[in-house]
Every structure is written in C-alpha cells, then in structure tokens.
Write a protein that holds these residues in place. Structure first.
Motif, PDB file in Angstrom:
ATOM      1  N   PRO A   1       0.785  -1.235   0.000  1.00 55.45           N
ATOM      2  CA  PRO A   1       0.000   0.000   0.000  1.00 55.45           C
ATOM      3  C   PRO A   1       0.817   1.285   0.000  1.00 55.45           C
ATOM      4  O   PRO A   1       0.284   2.353  -0.304  1.00 55.45           O
ATOM      5  CB  PRO A   1      -0.854  -0.114   1.264  1.00 55.45           C
ATOM      6  N   ASP A   2       2.106   1.209   0.321  1.00 56.30           N
ATOM      7  CA  ASP A   2       2.928   2.412   0.323  1.00 56.30           C
ATOM      8  C   ASP A   2       3.434   2.780  -1.078  1.00 56.30           C
ATOM      9  O   ASP A   2       4.081   3.801  -1.257  1.00 56.30           O
ATOM     10  CB  ASP A   2       4.112   2.251   1.278  1.00 56.30           C
ATOM     11  N   GLN A   3       3.120   1.954  -2.062  1.00 60.65           N
ATOM     12  CA  GLN A   3       3.538   2.208  -3.439  1.00 60.65           C
ATOM     13  C   GLN A   3       2.410   2.878  -4.222  1.00 60.65           C
ATOM     14  O   GLN A   3       1.245   2.775  -3.859  1.00 60.65           O
ATOM     15  CB  GLN A   3       3.940   0.893  -4.130  1.00 60.65           C
TER      16      GLN A   3
ATOM     17  N   LEU B   1       7.009  -1.957 -17.855  1.00 65.03           N
ATOM     18  CA  LEU B   1       7.930  -1.854 -16.722  1.00 65.03           C
ATOM     19  C   LEU B   1       8.340  -0.424 -16.397  1.00 65.03           C
ATOM     20  O   LEU B   1       8.819  -0.158 -15.303  1.00 65.03           O
ATOM     21  CB  LEU B   1       9.145  -2.748 -16.938  1.00 65.03           C
ATOM     22  N   HIS B   2       8.116   0.488 -17.313  1.00 61.07           N
ATOM     23  CA  HIS B   2       8.370   1.896 -16.992  1.00 61.07           C
ATOM     24  C   HIS B   2       7.565   2.275 -15.746  1.00 61.07           C
ATOM     25  O   HIS B   2       8.031   3.056 -14.915  1.00 61.07           O
ATOM     26  CB  HIS B   2       7.985   2.775 -18.185  1.00 61.07           C
ATOM     27  N   TRP B   3       6.375   1.713 -15.595  1.00 56.54           N
ATOM     28  CA  TRP B   3       5.495   2.013 -14.465  1.00 56.54           C
ATOM     29  C   TRP B   3       5.488   0.907 -13.422  1.00 56.54           C
ATOM     30  O   TRP B   3       5.315   1.174 -12.241  1.00 56.54           O
ATOM     31  CB  TRP B   3       4.063   2.250 -14.969  1.00 56.54           C
ATOM     32  N   LEU B   4       5.675  -0.331 -13.833  1.00 57.89           N
ATOM     33  CA  LEU B   4       5.551  -1.469 -12.918  1.00 57.89           C
ATOM     34  C   LEU B   4       6.850  -1.866 -12.219  1.00 57.89           C
ATOM     35  O   LEU B   4       6.808  -2.566 -11.213  1.00 57.89           O
ATOM     36  CB  LEU B   4       5.021  -2.692 -13.674  1.00 57.89           C
ATOM     37  N   ALA B   5       7.996  -1.450 -12.740  1.00 55.59           N
ATOM     38  CA  ALA B   5       9.281  -1.921 -12.212  1.00 55.59           C
ATOM     39  C   ALA B   5       9.423  -1.681 -10.713  1.00 55.59           C
ATOM     40  O   ALA B   5       9.801  -2.588  -9.969  1.00 55.59           O
ATOM     41  CB  ALA B   5      10.435  -1.271 -12.972  1.00 55.59           C
ATOM     42  N   GLY B   6       9.128  -0.476 -10.260  1.00 53.72           N
ATOM     43  CA  GLY B   6       9.288  -0.164  -8.837  1.00 53.72           C
ATOM     44  C   GLY B   6       8.396  -1.005  -7.938  1.00 53.72           C
ATOM     45  O   GLY B   6       8.892  -1.682  -7.026  1.00 53.72           O
ATOM     46  N   PRO B   7       7.085  -0.996  -8.177  1.00 51.62           N
ATOM     47  CA  PRO B   7       6.213  -1.807  -7.331  1.00 51.62           C
ATOM     48  C   PRO B   7       6.517  -3.311  -7.401  1.00 51.62           C
ATOM     49  O   PRO B   7       6.442  -4.006  -6.389  1.00 51.62           O
ATOM     50  CB  PRO B   7       4.815  -1.493  -7.861  1.00 51.62           C
TER      51      PRO B   7
END
Length: 160
Positions: A16-18, A74-80
C-alpha cells in the motif's frame, strides 16, 4: 507469507505504500498493438490484451507477474514489482511459489533501468530457495540427501 488468492489480489493491496497510475497501459504507451490479438489468440495474448486496458493501479499480482515476465509496462511497474519481490520473494501469484521473483529476475535489466532504488532492495533478498530448486531441476538424478528429502516431502517422490 502473503496470500495473493491465486493472483487475484491487486498488487497495490499488498504494497500500500507504493503508487501506480490510474491510467491504462494503453493510455500511457499509446501502443495499440497489444490489442490486436488476432483470430486465434493464445491465452497469453488474451491476458495481455485484458491487462493492457485496465487501470494500472487495479492490476492484480498475477497480471503484474505476467507483464513483468513479458517485459511489458515496466516503466510504471518496475518499482512496485521490485518492492513486492523484496518483501514477498516466495509469494505465489498464480503459478508457483516465487513466480513474481522469477519474472522480476527475467526483467532485471528493465527493473534496474526504471527503478534502481527498488532494484537495490531486491538484491537484499535471499534467493537460496530458488537456487536449491534450480539445482534440483538441473540435475534430477542428483540423489544427495538434501535433494532427495526435499523431493520426497514436496512431491512424494522416492528413489528405490
């Protein structure tokens, strides 16, 4: 261990912090090719097309695992994805324990490129269990006591 309910839980509900965008990958990328699944699409093509038009913030663990494994979005999904793997490396999203971890490792170069800080978190994960399973798969005739007892306990396999 986290229960992803066979991947149906939204990824953001587990971390939830992402933050993920509320737009779809179609809107973010303007790539309509993922929507052209043809007359006889594979199951993978159907799942990609379905995930492509869903708000990224609503993607499930299973959809994120699949997209990461295909190195899409992955530009958007990589971090989470990297944060999820660092917290729950053995979570079963929809295939097997650690399936998100395996797909994140497949997409490692992209994850490092788009989310270097989160990728560093992944480096702290103990991948020992995955290494042991890979060793069993690489050499199934290895009858060492450790491998034999692991196979027996997990699958009921015994060597006479």
């Amino acid at each position: 261990m986290i229960d992803t309910k066979l991947g149906t839980v939204r990824l953001l509900d587990t971390i939830p912090d992402q933050i993920l965008p509320s737009m779809t990958l179609l809107d973010l990328t303007r790539d309509v090719s993922k929507m052209r699944i043809g007359l006889q699409p594979s199951g993978l093509m159907r799942r990609i097309a379905s995930a492509w038009v869903k708000p990224v913030s609503d993607l499930t663990c299973a959809e994120c695992r699949m997209l990461a494994g295909q190195r899409l979005g992955l530009h958007w999904l990589a971090g989470p994805v990297a944060v999820f793997v660092s917290r729950y490396p053995e979570a079963e999203c929809d295939l097997f324990p650690g399936d998100m971890t395996v797909n994140a490792l497949i997409a490692w170069r992209d994850i490092v490129q788009f989310a270097p800080n989160e990728a560093a978190l992944m480096l702290s994960v103990d991948f020992g269990r995955l290494r042991r399973e890979a060793q069993v798969c690489e050499n199934p005739t290895d009858r060492s006591e450790e491998h034999t007892s692991e196979l027996q306990s997990r699958f009921g396999i015994s060597y006479a």
